[in-house]
Scaffold this motif. Sequence first.
Motif, PDB file in Angstrom:
ATOM      1  N   UNK A  90       0.780  -1.228   0.000  1.00  0.00           N
ATOM      2  CA  UNK A  90       0.000   0.000   0.000  1.00  0.00           C
ATOM      3  C   UNK A  90       0.810   1.275   0.000  1.00  0.00           C
ATOM      4  N   UNK A  91       2.099   1.205  -0.310  1.00  0.00           N
ATOM      5  CA  UNK A  91       2.931   2.405  -0.346  1.00  0.00           C
ATOM      6  C   UNK A  91       2.902   3.037  -1.734  1.00  0.00           C
ATOM      7  N   UNK A  92       3.152   4.344  -1.797  1.00  0.00           N
ATOM      8  CA  UNK A  92       3.227   5.057  -3.068  1.00  0.00           C
ATOM      9  C   UNK A  92       4.591   5.722  -3.187  1.00  0.00           C
ATOM     10  N   UNK A  93       5.233   5.523  -4.339  1.00  0.00           N
ATOM     11  CA  UNK A  93       6.541   6.115  -4.631  1.00  0.00           C
ATOM     12  C   UNK A  93       6.379   7.034  -5.839  1.00  0.00           C
ATOM     13  N   UNK A 137      -9.872   5.342  -7.601  1.00  0.00           N
ATOM     14  CA  UNK A 137      -8.580   5.074  -6.980  1.00  0.00           C
ATOM     15  C   UNK A 137      -8.547   5.744  -5.610  1.00  0.00           C
ATOM     16  N   UNK A 138      -8.467   4.948  -4.572  1.00  0.00           N
ATOM     17  CA  UNK A 138      -8.351   5.497  -3.217  1.00  0.00           C
ATOM     18  C   UNK A 138      -7.017   5.137  -2.587  1.00  0.00           C
ATOM     19  N   UNK A 139      -6.230   4.330  -3.262  1.00  0.00           N
ATOM     20  CA  UNK A 139      -5.000   3.832  -2.650  1.00  0.00           C
ATOM     21  C   UNK A 139      -3.738   4.513  -3.154  1.00  0.00           C
ATOM     22  N   UNK A 180      -1.538   7.340  -2.694  1.00  0.00           N
ATOM     23  CA  UNK A 180      -1.442   8.276  -1.575  1.00  0.00           C
ATOM     24  C   UNK A 180      -0.983   9.653  -2.042  1.00  0.00           C
ATOM     25  N   UNK A 181      -1.533  10.683  -1.396  1.00  0.00           N
ATOM     26  CA  UNK A 181      -1.119  12.069  -1.597  1.00  0.00           C
ATOM     27  C   UNK A 181      -0.716  12.651  -0.243  1.00  0.00           C
ATOM     28  N   UNK A 182      -0.130  13.851  -0.263  1.00  0.00           N
ATOM     29  CA  UNK A 182       0.366  14.453   0.967  1.00  0.00           C
ATOM     30  C   UNK A 182      -0.718  14.597   2.029  1.00  0.00           C
ATOM     31  N   UNK A 183      -1.953  14.861   1.605  1.00  0.00           N
ATOM     32  CA  UNK A 183      -3.032  15.059   2.576  1.00  0.00           C
ATOM     33  C   UNK A 183      -3.525  13.789   3.239  1.00  0.00           C
ATOM     34  N   UNK A 184      -3.022  12.637   2.780  1.00  0.00           N
ATOM     35  CA  UNK A 184      -3.504  11.361   3.317  1.00  0.00           C
ATOM     36  C   UNK A 184      -2.557  10.748   4.337  1.00  0.00           C
ATOM     37  N   UNK A 185      -1.400  11.375   4.527  1.00  0.00           N
ATOM     38  CA  UNK A 185      -0.391  10.839   5.436  1.00  0.00           C
ATOM     39  C   UNK A 185       0.224  11.995   6.219  1.00  0.00           C
ATOM     40  N   UNK A 186       1.094  11.658   7.180  1.00  0.00           N
ATOM     41  CA  UNK A 186       1.813  12.686   7.913  1.00  0.00           C
ATOM     42  C   UNK A 186       1.074  13.190   9.141  1.00  0.00           C
ATOM     43  N   UNK A 187       1.657  14.173   9.864  1.00  0.00           N
ATOM     44  CA  UNK A 187       1.138  14.618  11.162  1.00  0.00           C
ATOM     45  C   UNK A 187      -0.244  15.240  11.121  1.00  0.00           C
ATOM     46  N   UNK A 188      -0.608  15.832   9.987  1.00  0.00           N
ATOM     47  CA  UNK A 188      -1.876  16.567   9.932  1.00  0.00           C
ATOM     48  C   UNK A 188      -3.050  15.684   9.527  1.00  0.00           C
ATOM     49  N   UNK A 189      -2.779  14.451   9.120  1.00  0.00           N
ATOM     50  CA  UNK A 189      -3.854  13.556   8.706  1.00  0.00           C
ATOM     51  C   UNK A 189      -4.668  13.112   9.898  1.00  0.00           C
ATOM     52  N   UNK A 190      -5.991  13.250   9.823  1.00  0.00           N
ATOM     53  CA  UNK A 190      -6.864  12.779  10.894  1.00  0.00           C
ATOM     54  C   UNK A 190      -6.922  11.270  10.865  1.00  0.00           C
ATOM     55  N   UNK A 191      -7.044  10.675  12.051  1.00  0.00           N
ATOM     56  CA  UNK A 191      -7.171   9.214  12.119  1.00  0.00           C
ATOM     57  C   UNK A 191      -8.531   8.799  11.586  1.00  0.00           C
TER      58      UNK A 191
END
Length: 465
Positions: free
Chosen positions: A240-243, A450-452, A454-465
């Motif tokens: 599930x990773x994006x490069x 496509x939901x898998x 990943x973009x910046x808004x889907x990961x990192x500290x600001x992403x809501x659980x």
Amino acid sequence: MYFIKFSITTFFVLNYMIGIAQTSIEVKLFAELKNAISNSKPGTEILLADGSFSGQTLLSSKAGTAKNPVVIRAKNQGKAIIESEIKIQGDYISLIGCKFEKGGCVIFEGTGCRLSRCTFSDSKALKWVRISAGSMNMEIDHNLFENKTNNRDFEKNCQLMQIIVRNQNEQHRVHHNLFQNIPQGKSGNGFETLQLITENNPFDPPAGDCNSIIENNLFLRCNGESEIISVKSNGNILRGNTFRDCKGGLVLRHGDNNNVTQNFFFGENESGSGGVRLQGTGQVVANNYFFSLGQYGVGMMDGTPDDLYIRVERAQILFNTFVNCAKTMEIGLNHSSHPNGTPPKDCTIAGNIFYTEKNHALIQFVQNDQPENWKWQDNIAFGGSADNIAEGILNQNPNLDLDENHIAWPTSSTPQSKFTNEWSGTDLLGKIRNTKTTVGAIQLSSERKITRVLTEGMVGPEKSF
């Protein structure tokens, strides 16, 4: 009677709230933090005040439990700034919401610890996050790692994240992190963005599985070296990773029985971009999407007599889609010191689409090293050159529909595969494949969503659980 019940309930609620308040401690200095940790109890929350924290510090506690961890949290996310090395030693200790600058870095040793919602930006520490050998069940999630500019200053040993294991069911998990803007290292080796390595780095780790998971992370312009993720361990899952636009690939460097599934690799403008390179036994590369990579889609190593490279054996390359990659599949890659190594053997290549619109090489046997005892079934190779196409590779247009997001969707004219095993039941997007299984990573469906990716808004500290 109603009044009495209400009063008793209120009494317990107030006591619970008072208990929480009693275990919440605010600190302003590392010395205070160290004292608070040593005196912590299950469920203690230590709040780091806004400001800078520096001074090499060992934080040790055995008070945390799985249900009631000891939590070190920035009072205001990103405003407690750690400027030096800290070592967290103990069980069930969480570090949340801090920012690491100057020489800030963290070492974990213990069980059940967590690093979450933190930001590492241009720290001058060689390694930013380290998990020590013997640690178990560590979680690294929803962090931002960016601008590791000191890669340009050192010759080696500059991995951003290093997880050292013994392949004893460690079950670490790294997920929903954003890694971006990692410059190329000064020399060619030792600048992995993420390294999962067996202690003492044996070329062929002994039996035993690590069972760690690296999933749902986004890698943008991670150019430290040719190995963005370097796995030197057994029995892990990378899914599930994006490069995107990265100079390098995901490399199964030492170890066996690792699974690489449901990942996206987009080369974009990077000529050095790669997919998955592997060696060892029992590796699985299934249901991945490779688009416009400047190097290989999948590269498979020959073995060398000094065991620096273990030959590929019993690999499964299944239901992947390769579109416009410069070298789609290279078989028998070799080390310059051993140009005539032992070729891959006993592998299964099934249900893949090898496709190019640019007359690229599709399937190449390096130095004409023919693999031993391979099974090819229901693969499509179209548009470029393929060395010695074997039975089980059909030269047929897969009739893909490429959208504006560079996703090549199957159509009703895309061929089907009859190959089945444990990896054929679910596609890249999590859809269940039916009896009419479409070749490639994506199962034919009326829905194109496509939901898998990943973009910046889907990961990192600001992403809501």
